[in-house]
Design a protein around this motif. Sequence first.
Motif, PDB file in Angstrom:
ATOM      1  N   ILE A 104       0.860  -1.180   0.000  1.00  0.00           N
ATOM      2  CA  ILE A 104       0.000   0.000   0.000  1.00  0.00           C
ATOM      3  C   ILE A 104       0.895   1.228   0.000  1.00  0.00           C
ATOM      4  O   ILE A 104       1.843   1.323   0.780  1.00  0.00           O
ATOM      5  N   GLY A 105       0.575   2.184  -0.878  1.00  0.00           N
ATOM      6  CA  GLY A 105       1.279   3.459  -0.922  1.00  0.00           C
ATOM      7  C   GLY A 105       0.436   4.547  -0.288  1.00  0.00           C
ATOM      8  O   GLY A 105      -0.736   4.707  -0.634  1.00  0.00           O
ATOM      9  N   PHE A 106       1.042   5.302   0.653  1.00  0.00           N
ATOM     10  CA  PHE A 106       0.330   6.337   1.397  1.00  0.00           C
ATOM     11  C   PHE A 106       0.898   7.718   1.079  1.00  0.00           C
ATOM     12  O   PHE A 106       2.067   7.844   0.709  1.00  0.00           O
ATOM     13  N   PRO A 107       0.106   8.756   1.263  1.00  0.00           N
ATOM     14  CA  PRO A 107       0.614  10.111   1.008  1.00  0.00           C
ATOM     15  C   PRO A 107       1.510  10.648   2.114  1.00  0.00           C
ATOM     16  O   PRO A 107       2.252  11.594   1.899  1.00  0.00           O
ATOM     17  N   LEU A 108       1.427  10.044   3.316  1.00  0.00           N
ATOM     18  CA  LEU A 108       2.170  10.559   4.459  1.00  0.00           C
ATOM     19  C   LEU A 108       2.915   9.439   5.165  1.00  0.00           C
ATOM     20  O   LEU A 108       2.404   8.311   5.292  1.00  0.00           O
ATOM     21  N   ARG A 109       4.088   9.763   5.646  1.00  0.00           N
ATOM     22  CA  ARG A 109       4.862   8.825   6.461  1.00  0.00           C
ATOM     23  C   ARG A 109       4.090   8.447   7.723  1.00  0.00           C
ATOM     24  O   ARG A 109       4.126   7.313   8.183  1.00  0.00           O
ATOM     25  N   LEU A 110       3.358   9.422   8.265  1.00  0.00           N
ATOM     26  CA  LEU A 110       2.575   9.190   9.477  1.00  0.00           C
ATOM     27  C   LEU A 110       1.517   8.109   9.261  1.00  0.00           C
ATOM     28  O   LEU A 110       1.330   7.214  10.094  1.00  0.00           O
ATOM     29  N   LEU A 111       0.824   8.176   8.113  1.00  0.00           N
ATOM     30  CA  LEU A 111      -0.200   7.171   7.808  1.00  0.00           C
ATOM     31  C   LEU A 111       0.422   5.801   7.591  1.00  0.00           C
ATOM     32  O   LEU A 111      -0.117   4.781   8.024  1.00  0.00           O
ATOM     33  N   ALA A 112       1.545   5.772   6.894  1.00  0.00           N
ATOM     34  CA  ALA A 112       2.210   4.500   6.643  1.00  0.00           C
ATOM     35  C   ALA A 112       2.586   3.833   7.964  1.00  0.00           C
ATOM     36  O   ALA A 112       2.405   2.617   8.128  1.00  0.00           O
TER      37      ALA A 112
END
Length: 852
Positions: free
Chosen positions: A9-17
């Motif tokens: 999964i690719g996320f827009p934010l490091r925080l979400l990842a």
Amino acid sequence: MCGHSSGTIGFPLRLLAREVYDKVCRIKGEDACALITGEERIEPPNARYFLCTAEAMPRNGGNRAFVALDEAQIGADRERGHIFTDRLLNARGREETMLLGSSTLEPMVRKLVPEAQIEERPRFSTLTHAGSAKLSRLPPRSAIVAFSIEQVYQVAELLRRFRGGAAVVMGALSPQTRNRQVELFQSGEVDYIVATDAIGMGLNLDVHHVAFAALSKFDGLRQRRLVPAEMAQIAGRAGRHQTDGSFGTLSGSRRGAPLELSEDEIHAIENHQFAPVTHLFWREPNPRFDTLDVLIGDLESRPMEEGLALAPEAIDLAVLKRLAEQPDIAADVKTAGNVRRFWEACQLPDFRQQGADAHARFVARLWSDLRHDYIGADYVAARISELDNPSGDIDTLQGRLSAIRSWAYICQRPDWVLARDEMAARARSAEAKLSDALHQKLTERFVNRRTSVLMKGMGKDAGLLRVELKDDGQVTVEDQPIGHLDGFRFVVDADASSEERKLMLAAAEKHMASLLAQKAQKLVADELGELRIENGCILRGDQPVAQLEKGKSPSRPRLLMAKELGQLDPAHRTRLEDALQLWLEEQLAPLAPLRALEDAATDPEAGTEVRALLLTLADRNGTTRREDAGLAHVPKEKRPFLRRLGVTIGSLDVFVPALLKPAPRQLLKRLGIDNRPVRDAMEAVHDGENQLAAGYRRAGKQAIRIDMAEKLFRAAHESRAKAPQSKDARGFRVDSALATSMGLLPESFRSLMRDAGFRPGQPVELAEGALGPPQPVAWTWRAPRKDFAPRKTDRGPRKPRKDFKGKDFKGKDFKGKGGRNANPSEPVPARREPKGDGGQAFAGLADLLKKG
């Protein structure tokens, strides 16, 4: 993803990842999960599930069963859009691919990925426009959104002064600091959060209302108004799942015209109707690395596919072009390998946000080491050590954090730094330390814990606040100092502002009784030692300290100091007397229900009938027989008033259950107010004694507490109400199990129930040869008495009664106009008919039956 054998999964934010990585680890275990971002890399050898930022995500999805791209509509972003567009076009899973994003992206997905199936997930809650409000009128659990650091700080400072503070969230903060600030809000320590548009993505908050402090922002090229989709992305933070939210603007701004959302914008946000995305930004994902000119040419080439637009010049391309113009760098970058490596250096994110020129200088210094193979570990360690300093103000710490994030990114590259793992660990440690320091500085500046605690204390839970009196006299609320006691006078903290002084005085007033009691206890203990109340005296051991004389009410005795204490100097004696009075007030706390009766009995609004009943109850210490209570005079509409005072009107007694507990009964005995015997435990039932204990009534050879007796009576009346009411019904059943559980003997139970008008029938014996339990005894009930009231009449003396023939009962002629029925409208009192006339006697009996 967890339903497949592998996935990315690719996320827009490091925080979400990181957040989703932690969730997947709990499901699949840490050995099966990898986290890959520009600044952090956790990749076990057997990892099957990869949680990445979009930039760190493999272009083809990594040949895994499941691939997903979150917030795919970012493909329309000027800076990062080309990355998301490339993943949307090329990242595919073997079994399933999911593109997650706004519905505005649907036309582009249908055009670029025609085989995709579109599924909608509507929002469960609703968003409502709440208009404009001043900062001081914002409801708790609100988020205020601004678009500059200066405005964020200004709003947070105002909230600190008037609301106790706010959490602060900005894109410039490190993920750790942002998480800590969010936790400050989520835990309820502060009720407000001030943020930039960074709040609109990747943060799940318990926000009820979103207020816009501005409606325009600088997008890198110009100052422009937010589009409705951007407003909705931010306003959508209000409400969660099925909890509705609201949004509006912040009024009272000193600069410019007042903020107002247009009707079209409000309609679009409330109904989730936005203009569709018309194009996605694209940049050549596989440029050639023959020379720098070829590389730049490929990166600036235009897309051939309809719906794609050339991405604006991003920071990495701007740095590449600037450095390519420098002769010394262009001379070294000749081979394809060097061109590729140089381009990777130019792609270093500009965490410092200093612009293309400043960032180009940093990359040039970095390239001076990279072109000779690796960056030395000593050099990297020295740079990290310089930044690993948690001192300084907020701006200094933010600058160090941005710089350390750059080195964290550099240390994650597999071929840039010697001793990569060690240097990466040092960078993460320094980032964590700086993040903690920045969080502490933000909290110190924008959160006034004392004001925050006091603001919460002004609400309905003020009594739950932890108020303490320290040994040195300092008063604290939830460990926050608010003042001190000077003798028995509260003095506000000298450092408090004018707004805080009001809150502190209000909080102290609510808890002053307990504070003074603590102070008095300490003083009395120091001066006199342990005290007790006995026989209307305050004793220290066997020595009297003070007499308790009758005051204005039984529960408020007057304190008369012992003569021996009269030798003290007047100031010390007054101080000790005040302390002793406060000590006595705390000891008299169990009599609060009795005081409430006494206070209500002096209230003219209660009415004379209720006041008479309350005076009787207070005089008899909370219990009286029903026939002595004068209930017939008490209007029915006044009974809820009695219930609020804790008065129970029972079948045989009127009483206050709170005064049947051991503490008030024993205290009344020790004060000399009630000289009846007192049971230490006030158990429900005890064996009978010569003198009935206070709070009990006779039950055969035993005694039962009044409220327990009432419990038995009510259970019997409920059984009577449920029994059939037909003519053939032969009584009702009364369950004696409750009485048995209280310890009441059968004979005592029957005696008690007879007092309340219940009569047991004769037991029915089983037929000869029949087996089983005996048939339950049928009970009947007849009211033991009524609450009679004297008849009210204004007709003067009673006249002789007349018979129906115009003669009185003595046989004399009646001089009236037609006997009893002459004036049917005149009320006739109930009478006892003469025994000699059976018909008239029967008529009189029927009359009585009609009246119940």
